[in-house]
Design an enzyme around this catalytic site. Structure first.
Site, PDB file in Angstrom:
ATOM      1  N   GLN A  97      27.486  -2.231   2.523  1.00 47.35           N
ATOM      2  CA  GLN A  97      26.588  -3.039   3.210  1.00 47.35           C
ATOM      3  C   GLN A  97      24.992  -2.435   3.428  1.00 47.35           C
ATOM      4  O   GLN A  97      24.867  -1.696   3.998  1.00 47.35           O
ATOM      5  CB  GLN A  97      26.822  -3.357   4.797  1.00 47.35           C
ATOM      6  CG  GLN A  97      25.624  -4.431   5.561  1.00 47.35           C
ATOM      7  CD  GLN A  97      26.287  -4.340   7.159  1.00 47.35           C
ATOM      8  OE1 GLN A  97      26.848  -3.369   7.465  1.00 47.35           O
ATOM      9  NE2 GLN A  97      25.835  -5.558   7.793  1.00 47.35           N
ATOM     10  N   GLU A 122      30.413  -9.822  11.975  1.00 43.60           N
ATOM     11  CA  GLU A 122      30.561  -8.268  11.962  1.00 43.60           C
ATOM     12  C   GLU A 122      31.065  -8.016  13.368  1.00 43.60           C
ATOM     13  O   GLU A 122      31.731  -7.225  13.694  1.00 43.60           O
ATOM     14  CB  GLU A 122      29.507  -7.663  11.458  1.00 43.60           C
ATOM     15  CG  GLU A 122      29.607  -6.195  11.658  1.00 43.60           C
ATOM     16  CD  GLU A 122      28.192  -5.534  10.999  1.00 43.60           C
ATOM     17  OE1 GLU A 122      27.275  -6.145  10.746  1.00 43.60           O
ATOM     18  OE2 GLU A 122      28.041  -4.203  10.883  1.00 43.60           O
TER      19      GLU A 122
HETATM   20  C1  FAD Z   1      27.331   5.483  11.775  1.00 45.82           C
HETATM   21  C2  FAD Z   1      26.668   4.122  11.332  1.00 45.82           C
HETATM   22  C3  FAD Z   1      26.855   3.536  10.440  1.00 45.82           C
HETATM   23  C4  FAD Z   1      26.211   2.379  10.033  1.00 45.82           C
HETATM   24  N1  FAD Z   1      26.506   1.668   9.100  1.00 45.82           N
HETATM   25  C5  FAD Z   1      25.665   0.773   8.439  1.00 45.82           C
HETATM   26  C6  FAD Z   1      25.954   0.023   7.320  1.00 45.82           C
HETATM   27  O1  FAD Z   1      27.008   0.214   6.523  1.00 45.82           O
HETATM   28  N2  FAD Z   1      25.052  -0.767   6.683  1.00 45.82           N
HETATM   29  C7  FAD Z   1      23.745  -0.936   7.380  1.00 45.82           C
HETATM   30  O2  FAD Z   1      23.047  -1.683   6.710  1.00 45.82           O
HETATM   31  N3  FAD Z   1      23.561  -0.352   8.165  1.00 45.82           N
HETATM   32  C8  FAD Z   1      24.453   0.624   8.967  1.00 45.82           C
HETATM   33  N4  FAD Z   1      23.910   1.192  10.242  1.00 45.82           N
HETATM   34  C9  FAD Z   1      22.766   0.820  10.776  1.00 45.82           C
HETATM   35  C10 FAD Z   1      22.736   0.327  12.072  1.00 45.82           C
HETATM   36  O3  FAD Z   1      23.014  -0.939  12.103  1.00 45.82           O
HETATM   37  C11 FAD Z   1      21.500   0.588  12.777  1.00 45.82           C
HETATM   38  O4  FAD Z   1      21.576   2.045  13.176  1.00 45.82           O
HETATM   39  C12 FAD Z   1      21.082  -0.084  14.011  1.00 45.82           C
HETATM   40  O5  FAD Z   1      21.026  -1.528  13.681  1.00 45.82           O
HETATM   41  C13 FAD Z   1      20.001   0.391  15.024  1.00 45.82           C
HETATM   42  O6  FAD Z   1      18.891   0.710  14.440  1.00 45.82           O
HETATM   43  P1  FAD Z   1      18.183   1.957  14.229  1.00 45.82           P
HETATM   44  O7  FAD Z   1      19.175   3.069  14.032  1.00 45.82           O
HETATM   45  O8  FAD Z   1      16.904   1.750  13.350  1.00 45.82           O
HETATM   46  O9  FAD Z   1      17.566   2.160  15.846  1.00 45.82           O
HETATM   47  P2  FAD Z   1      16.159   1.480  16.432  1.00 45.82           P
HETATM   48  O10 FAD Z   1      16.316  -0.003  16.060  1.00 45.82           O
HETATM   49  O11 FAD Z   1      15.066   2.342  16.104  1.00 45.82           O
HETATM   50  O12 FAD Z   1      16.873   1.651  17.824  1.00 45.82           O
HETATM   51  C14 FAD Z   1      16.564   2.927  18.735  1.00 45.82           C
HETATM   52  C15 FAD Z   1      16.938   2.625  20.135  1.00 45.82           C
HETATM   53  O13 FAD Z   1      15.995   1.456  20.935  1.00 45.82           O
HETATM   54  C16 FAD Z   1      16.721   0.537  21.129  1.00 45.82           C
HETATM   55  N5  FAD Z   1      16.063  -0.716  21.119  1.00 45.82           N
HETATM   56  C17 FAD Z   1      15.313  -1.246  19.723  1.00 45.82           C
HETATM   57  N6  FAD Z   1      14.814  -2.310  19.674  1.00 45.82           N
HETATM   58  C18 FAD Z   1      14.943  -2.877  21.083  1.00 45.82           C
HETATM   59  C19 FAD Z   1      14.902  -4.006  21.792  1.00 45.82           C
HETATM   60  N7  FAD Z   1      14.061  -5.045  21.324  1.00 45.82           N
HETATM   61  N8  FAD Z   1      14.927  -3.980  23.154  1.00 45.82           N
HETATM   62  C20 FAD Z   1      15.910  -2.958  23.751  1.00 45.82           C
HETATM   63  N9  FAD Z   1      16.233  -2.009  23.001  1.00 45.82           N
HETATM   64  C21 FAD Z   1      15.812  -1.770  21.569  1.00 45.82           C
HETATM   65  C22 FAD Z   1      17.928   0.521  20.400  1.00 45.82           C
HETATM   66  O14 FAD Z   1      19.135  -0.284  21.031  1.00 45.82           O
HETATM   67  C23 FAD Z   1      18.129   1.899  20.129  1.00 45.82           C
HETATM   68  O15 FAD Z   1      18.883   2.359  21.684  1.00 45.82           O
HETATM   69  C24 FAD Z   1      25.106   2.075  10.782  1.00 45.82           C
HETATM   70  C25 FAD Z   1      24.434   3.142  11.864  1.00 45.82           C
HETATM   71  C26 FAD Z   1      25.451   3.914  12.223  1.00 45.82           C
HETATM   72  C27 FAD Z   1      24.952   4.877  13.202  1.00 45.82           C
END
Ligand code: FAD
Length: 402
Positions: free
Chosen positions: A126, A245
């Protein structure tokens, strides 16, 4: 809704159990029971067996290999697979991309891809998240520009789970940088990982495992025929996919199996110490988790019963956010109980005959050395698939109208 299982459903559960007993290779079962993830070969072999039996994608329409079953029967199959424990069919193929192609794909895409997704002849990963686009997914920058009958893709994806195993990737790309709203300029593409210009770089997680990656696209040529749905309307596919998902992340059967094992383990006396089951704080936390798991099971059944409506209306079901939050919170709580049960033995490094300076196998049991690694690894569960905070936002909007 009747929440007791009927005679027919109980008989079906027995049928599934005996079939799994007869078909699951011992090596796969042992690896899963120790708390490890299956190897690629184990995953593919097992899914092929499920496919041959007609059980890999029971939630799909019958014409595409699904079963005319009730939501309860599907739940029973998935619970038995998880609680054996055996590998679940690959989520990227079966729960995410498959339903999107069924709802939005062309006839050619359905005919070509759906059987291969179900049988795991093709392994998809993905490609949604980017370094600057996780929770705020619509701000993604990876771009696809049309050139003749192709798109040319440039950009980066991150956190791509199991990209090192994948044959193909489904991607969200920006096809209109000037759209009035960010969501309106995004498209959904299918890309062969062997296409020149794709680089996969491992990210090693806190437990030392390699399951996530960065993926780079440098002038990657993708045929127009690999566009799913309408150009610039990929956000509709993405929202639909994300809700499926999350439904899959409750993993009630897997949590039940972990608790069953934990109860046996907690009665043991590692190193002559008092069994942790005699500790009232441990027992009280264990009971609390079990009660909450029962409540989650009931909620999962209710959401599943509503799934057919969601599929026919091509609309995401916000209740899936409830399952995502509670399912992951409980899995994390169970991983904490394992750390409690392992005690100081949890600090021993896992036995690895190929690594220098590692402990001998008898320093601690497999489950003890894995307890901390699993605890750290499972912090990811409240982040991926949409973090807990984001799920709470969705629920506040959808249920409370805030
Ligand atoms: C082990 C792992 C596997 C993954 N596998 C995949 C994959 O296969 N394919 C893929 O596409 N993605 C994958 N992901 C990505 C995952 O979907 C994202 O990490 C996730 O959506 C969070 O985004 P970010 O890491 O950019 O954090 P950010 O969006 O930067 O968030 C950081 C913090 O801020 C909080 N936050 C952000 N915006 C808001 C808001 N509006 N209101 C309140 N709180 C907020 C979040 O909850 C979090 O605590 C994976 C992630 C991990 C850790």
């Amino acid at each position: 809704m009747e929440l007791r299982f009927t005679d027919e459903e109980r008989a079906f559960r027995e049928e599934v159990r005996s079939w799994i007993d007869a078909n699951l290779p011992a090596e796969t079962r042992e690896r899963m029971a120790s708390g490890r993830t299956p190897t690629k070969a184990m995953q593919v072999d097992w899914q092929k067996r499920l496919y041959a039996q007609g059980w890999a994608v029971p939630h799909w329409p019958v014409e595409w290999g699904g079963q005319p079953w009730s939501a309860i029967k599907r739940f029973i199959l998935s619970e038995e697979i998880q609680s054996t424990p055996a590998p679940s069919p690959l989520g990227f193929n079966c729960n995410m991309l498959g339903p999107v192609l069924i709802a939005f794909g062309t006839d050619e895409q359905k005919k070509h891809f759906l059987p291969k997704l179900a049988s795991l002849d093709l392994w998809f990963c993905q490609g949604f998240s980017e370094p600057g686009a996780g929770s705020d997914l619509a701000s993604l920058k990876c771009a696809a520009k049309r050139e003749g009958d192709h798109y040319i893709v440039n950009g980066q994806k991150t956190w791509t789970t199991l990209a090192q195993h994948a044959d193909w990737i489904f991607l969200l790309v920006r096809t209109d940088a000037g759209a009035a709203k960010q969501q309106e300029g995004i498209s959904f593409l299918l890309v062969d990982m062997k296409t020149p210009g794709i680089t996969v770089r491992p990210i090693i997680t806190i437990d030392g495992a390699h399951e996530v990656n960065e993926v780079f696209f440098d002038d990657v040529k993708v045929p127009m025929a690999n566009l799913v749905g309408t150009e610039n309307r990929g956000w509709d596919c993405a929202k639909f996919l994300l809700s499926n998902e999350r439904t899959g992340q409750a993993r009630v059967g897997a949590s039940k199996e972990r608790i069953r094992r934990l109860k046996l383990i907690a009665k043991e006396t590692p190193g002559g110490a008092r069994p942790v089951m005699e500790d009232p704080r441990f027992r009280s936390r264990l009971t609390d988790v079990e009660v909450q798991l029962k409540a989650l099971e009931m909620t999962t059944l209710r959401v599943l019963a509503d799934e057919n409506r969601a599929l026919s209306q091509r609309k995401p079901n916000p209740a899936s956010s409830v399952l995502k939050i509670r399912g992951t919170e409980l899995q994390q709580a169970i991983s904490e109980l394992y750390v409690m049960a392992a005690g100081p033995y949890g600090l021993a490094a896992p036995h690895d005959p190929e690594a220098d300076g590692r402990n001998e196998p008898d320093v601690a049991a497999d489950w003890q050395t894995l307890a901390q690694a699993t605890y750290f690894n499972w912090r990811k569960q409240s982040i991926y698939g949409g973090s807990t905070e984001i799920q709470k936002n969705i629920m506040a909007k959808a249920f409370l109208g805030l």
